[in-house]
Design an enzyme around this catalytic site. Sequence first.
Site, short mmCIF file in Angstrom:
data_model
loop_
_atom_site.label_atom_id
_atom_site.label_comp_id
_atom_site.label_asym_id
_atom_site.label_seq_id
_atom_site.Cartn_x
_atom_site.Cartn_y
_atom_site.Cartn_z
N CYS A 94 0.82 -1.16 -0.12
CA CYS A 94 0.00 0.01 0.13
C CYS A 94 0.81 1.21 0.16
CB CYS A 94 -0.89 0.04 1.12
SG CYS A 94 -2.18 -1.05 1.08
N HIS A 95 1.83 1.29 0.95
CA HIS A 95 2.55 2.73 1.16
C HIS A 95 3.94 2.37 1.30
CE1 HIS A 95 -1.58 3.63 2.17
NE2 HIS A 95 -1.45 4.37 1.37
N GLY A 96 4.22 1.20 0.86
CA GLY A 96 5.95 0.87 0.81
C GLY A 96 6.54 0.75 2.10
#
Lengths: 169, 420
Positions: free
Chosen positions: A133-135
């Site tokens: 999703c956001h690494g």
Amino acid sequence: MSEKKTKRRDFLFTATTAVGAVGAAAVVWPMIDQMNPDASVKALASTEVDVSSLTPGNTLTVLWRGKPVFIRRRTQEEINEARSVKMEDLIHPEKDEDRAKNPEWLVMLGVCTHLGCVPLNDKGDYNGWFCPCHGSHYDTSGRIRKGPAPWNMEVPKYEFVNENTIKIG
Amino acid sequence: MSDHDYRPKSKVGQWFNDRLPLLTLANHLTDYPTPKNLNYWWTFGGILTFCLITQIVTGLTLAMHYIAHADMAFESVEHIMRDVNYGWLIRYIHANGASMFFLAVYIHIFRSLFYGSYKSPREIIWILGIIIYLLMMAAAFMGYVLPWGQMSFWGATVITNLFSAIPLVGEGIVTWLWGGYSVDNPTLTRFFTLHYLIPFLILGLVVLHIWALHVPGNNNPVGIDIKKPSKDTVPFHPYIVIKDGFALLMFMIVFAFFVFYAPNILGHADNYIEANPMVTPAHIVPEWYLLPFYAILRSVPDKLLGVVAMLSAILILAVLPWLDTSKIRSAVFRPLYKQFYWILVADVLILGYVGAMPAEGLYLLIARVATAYYFLHFLVILPILGFKEKTLPVPLSITEPVLGGSPNLAAARNKESKIE
């Protein structure tokens, strides 16, 4: 108006307001609390998992309280990697010894501590997990190493009921 | 205007109006003096009313067939699409109607920004509008959860988890919002309830929004105060009704194009996969109308500060009437503001674009620059501009520059031709 009379009025106003406020709070609280987890949700608080088929280097994902739980049977290599990390290199310092009492078994919530996505197995820069999703990158102990997540993946309360069965919750 | 001395013609009308003055209200709305130079950007208020009514009517009919239960919601939506008579039409109108609603509200907001409609004495109208906008976002977000697809589930998970950024009580609030330890059936049923409620709250606020508007009357492209009624105004009916009606027809052509020819183009394919708490889709994106704020959220590397930045980006609009220090309303007479206005429009569009892209590399850098500029515009540029900018001469009335007699004749005529 005499001083005594004014005080009596003040007292009545204050007392009425106070009783009214307590009454209002007593009505509002059930309206708020009804949204908290109910008895049937809480009743599903523990689950037993058969892990006999799990071979080293593999992960089993089970659902507990509506959330995925990762059960990882780690290889010796992964254990060594997790235990050799220096505490000062960690964003959220936790010893691997505290996260996995039995070093071969890592049990944790498969929920990224950033915004709740499910990280992917065997991915990322630290050979552990990677959240798409956001690494966020997690290591072989499920500890956050890089990315926006603030904490390590949570280790739930669990125990080995017997050699092949883990009870979560 | 004949608000006070209005008297219905018929005896029955008089009898009724003496007891409940509804006819006086109807007469006020009919005669309501409107600036005669309103352009088509002013038709979006009417269009938005149409959007709200459309969402309420289609929503009510969908609710007759939809089942708010984690095991049945996804199937009930497919049941609406395949079995219910015209269910596909009603659902596509409702789903695309949300996008059309936001399209119209963004044009409406940016019209206010261009012509300074948020300035004194219209601050309350503006703030009510921002509250309506916030409620619209809440309603849209919860509505998107109802089909219980993968994007529904994970969108709900990510957005509710934003509250976990609050120190100390965050986790408790998230559990409370969920009614459990993850997004699940209790979450779905309460979202359905609130999704049903919010449009009616919006309806009430729209009434206040219009009421507050009718106190000072409409702003106009020249942005000056006008006498009402005067030769600068026309009655709302039939002049504005016809103009609004024509604009609405044009808008409905666009609306119908999406409903009939591209009903899923604004959606996400992953939402046709039923919700699965074990698998997160590779790329989570919100609906297009939330993308600029999503980009701001992701551009900040810290969890709490990211959430704070995102909320501030919206709430900063509420204090805009006090951040913009210029006394001149319309950008027509503000040569510098006009340029910054278009930079802001570009900035928001860029934020929307990078919000749809993965948060890494160049995209992340662009998102950070655009986020910084967004706040710079409102917190630094606008307050300073009001003092530094040399504005153009403003005409004394709408009519004078056209008929002659204004000291600013040439300037106003020149500017008016540019508005068209």
